[in-house]
Design a protein around this motif. Structure first.
Motif, mmCIF file in Angstrom:
data_model
loop_
_atom_site.group_PDB
_atom_site.id
_atom_site.type_symbol
_atom_site.label_atom_id
_atom_site.label_comp_id
_atom_site.label_asym_id
_atom_site.label_seq_id
_atom_site.Cartn_x
_atom_site.Cartn_y
_atom_site.Cartn_z
ATOM 1 N N TRP A 104 8.118 5.458 8.064
ATOM 2 C CA TRP A 104 8.428 4.061 8.361
ATOM 3 C C TRP A 104 8.793 3.303 7.098
ATOM 4 O O TRP A 104 9.709 2.465 7.095
ATOM 5 C CB TRP A 104 7.240 3.384 9.052
ATOM 6 C CG TRP A 104 7.260 3.526 10.534
ATOM 7 C CD1 TRP A 104 6.404 4.231 11.330
ATOM 8 C CD2 TRP A 104 8.240 2.962 11.424
ATOM 9 N NE1 TRP A 104 6.781 4.141 12.645
ATOM 10 C CE2 TRP A 104 7.896 3.354 12.727
ATOM 11 C CE3 TRP A 104 9.353 2.142 11.237
ATOM 12 C CZ2 TRP A 104 8.643 2.970 13.842
ATOM 13 C CZ3 TRP A 104 10.096 1.757 12.343
ATOM 14 C CH2 TRP A 104 9.736 2.175 13.631
ATOM 15 N N GLU A 110 -0.624 11.381 10.290
ATOM 16 C CA GLU A 110 -0.758 9.939 10.062
ATOM 17 C C GLU A 110 -0.039 9.504 8.787
ATOM 18 O O GLU A 110 0.682 8.498 8.769
ATOM 19 C CB GLU A 110 -2.237 9.560 9.978
ATOM 20 C CG GLU A 110 -2.987 9.692 11.281
ATOM 21 C CD GLU A 110 -2.528 8.700 12.333
ATOM 22 O OE1 GLU A 110 -1.924 7.672 11.959
ATOM 23 O OE2 GLU A 110 -2.777 8.938 13.519
ATOM 24 N N ILE A 165 5.736 -1.874 10.006
ATOM 25 C CA ILE A 165 6.447 -2.016 11.275
ATOM 26 C C ILE A 165 6.809 -3.481 11.522
ATOM 27 O O ILE A 165 7.891 -3.789 12.044
ATOM 28 C CB ILE A 165 5.611 -1.441 12.436
ATOM 29 C CG1 ILE A 165 5.383 0.065 12.229
ATOM 30 C CG2 ILE A 165 6.323 -1.658 13.770
ATOM 31 C CD1 ILE A 165 4.474 0.702 13.257
ATOM 32 N N VAL A 181 0.564 -0.248 17.501
ATOM 33 C CA VAL A 181 -0.378 0.581 16.740
ATOM 34 C C VAL A 181 -1.552 0.998 17.619
ATOM 35 O O VAL A 181 -1.978 2.161 17.600
ATOM 36 C CB VAL A 181 -0.866 -0.168 15.481
ATOM 37 C CG1 VAL A 181 -1.985 0.612 14.797
ATOM 38 C CG2 VAL A 181 0.296 -0.382 14.515
ATOM 39 N N LYS A 235 0.452 0.267 8.226
ATOM 40 C CA LYS A 235 1.309 0.526 9.385
ATOM 41 C C LYS A 235 1.744 -0.783 10.038
ATOM 42 O O LYS A 235 2.920 -0.966 10.367
ATOM 43 C CB LYS A 235 0.567 1.396 10.406
ATOM 44 C CG LYS A 235 0.696 2.884 10.170
ATOM 45 C CD LYS A 235 0.199 3.653 11.381
ATOM 46 C CE LYS A 235 0.440 5.148 11.195
ATOM 47 N NZ LYS A 235 0.020 5.917 12.392
ATOM 48 N N THR A 256 -0.493 3.793 20.007
ATOM 49 C CA THR A 256 -0.461 5.131 19.422
ATOM 50 C C THR A 256 -1.864 5.735 19.369
ATOM 51 O O THR A 256 -2.043 6.933 19.612
ATOM 52 C CB THR A 256 0.134 5.108 18.004
ATOM 53 O OG1 THR A 256 -0.695 4.318 17.145
ATOM 54 C CG2 THR A 256 1.538 4.540 18.014
ATOM 55 N N GLU A 313 3.850 9.655 9.197
ATOM 56 C CA GLU A 313 4.398 8.533 9.974
ATOM 57 C C GLU A 313 4.534 7.289 9.104
ATOM 58 O O GLU A 313 5.551 6.583 9.164
ATOM 59 C CB GLU A 313 3.506 8.239 11.187
ATOM 60 C CG GLU A 313 3.683 9.212 12.332
ATOM 61 C CD GLU A 313 2.978 8.752 13.593
ATOM 62 O OE1 GLU A 313 2.455 7.616 13.596
ATOM 63 O OE2 GLU A 313 2.945 9.508 14.568
ATOM 64 N N LEU A 314 3.524 7.025 8.292
ATOM 65 C CA LEU A 314 3.570 5.838 7.430
ATOM 66 C C LEU A 314 4.704 5.947 6.413
ATOM 67 O O LEU A 314 5.483 4.996 6.226
ATOM 68 C CB LEU A 314 2.232 5.662 6.712
ATOM 69 C CG LEU A 314 2.144 4.489 5.724
ATOM 70 C CD1 LEU A 314 2.401 3.167 6.433
ATOM 71 C CD2 LEU A 314 0.788 4.478 5.032
#
Length: 257
Positions: free
Chosen positions: A250, A243, A131, A72, A127, A75, A246-247
């Motif tokens: 995932w 942002e 992950i 994290v 996040k 990124t 992406e969350l």
């Protein structure tokens, strides 16, 4: 070819924290290529993340929690936090419960409010949690997702950018919207889509195919929501979309790992 290379330099300068000290010309074609390279920037970032996963699970093993935190942070370091800044500004503006004009004014305010800080903390914790949960299923199976999710999130930016009007007449988003060549940009998006579909078929990853559908749904919902609350798009709204996408991607990937 020259405009393509110029656009790549612009993409590095605008969308990453990589220090490229080079003055380049900005015109309609180079700006279009700048946006066209955006998914490739995501691919580069995803490849870096995949390499970090391999390094810290095989060569120099560390705990899963430390690895996730490292990813994290990586990124954020890669992008310079540019998209997180958009997430924070969006949160401050939306939770102000003001009208559109007030929200746009808050978007332009460089200061961070309480709602922005709270939403940033929630985003990063989610996040890390998602992950971490994904890595419990094994790092090898996750490598294609680490590579592709940053790319897909930036494809969502392109789809949103191409189909939205700016929320105001001034600003970088409005300037770029007026400058880009939409036909060329659409062709570049089509190339990325075909490339990713070929990868999905070759790797036989159903989960990645589902993520295509998810980004389309996200863009449709986000277009409606930002039109209602902000009257259009802005640079901050583009970053927040990256942002948030992406969350969500995932979270979706957890069902296919």
């Amino acid at each position: 070819m020259k405009n393509s290379l110029t656009g790549f330099v612009l993409a590095i300068q605008f969308f990453t924290a990589i220090p490229v000290q080079k003055q380049v010309a900005m015109n309609a074609r180079s700006v279009t290529w700048m946006y066209g390279w955006l998914p490739f920037i995501g691919l580069l970032m995803g490849t870096v993340l995949a390499c970090l996963v391999l390094l810290f699970t095989t060569v120099a093993p560390v705990s899963t929690l430390f690895l996730v935190i490292l990813l994290v942070v990586a990124t954020i370091a890669f992008t310079g936090g540019i998209h997180l800044d958009g997430w924070v500004d969006l949160s401050d503006a939306y939770f102000s419960y003001g009208d559109k004009e007030k929200r746009l004014e808050i978007l332009d305010d460089p200061r961070t409010g309480a709602f922005g800080a709270i939403s940033l903390m929630c985003l990063l914790l989610l996040k890390i949690g998602v992950i971490y949960e994904a890595l419990q299923h094994g790092s090898t199976a996750l490598l294609p997702y680490f590579i592709c999710i940053p790319m897909l999130a930036r494809m969502a930016i392109l789809l949103y950018f191409l189909t939205m009007k700016p929320s105001k007449e001034k600003g970088l988003a409005a300037y770029f919207k007026k400058t880009v060549e939409p036909v060329l940009l659409k062709w570049l998006v089509a190339v990325y889509v075909m490339g990713l579909l070929a990868a999905v078929i070759w790797l036989q990853l159903t989960g990645l195919a589902v993520l295509f559908v998810i980004i389309a749904i996200i863009v449709v919902i986000y277009r409606h929501w930002t039109t209602k609350n902000f009257g259009g798009m802005s640079g901050d709204l583009l970053g927040a979309l990256c942002e948030g996408t992406e969350l969500v991607l995932w979270m979706t990937a957890l069902f296919f790992i």
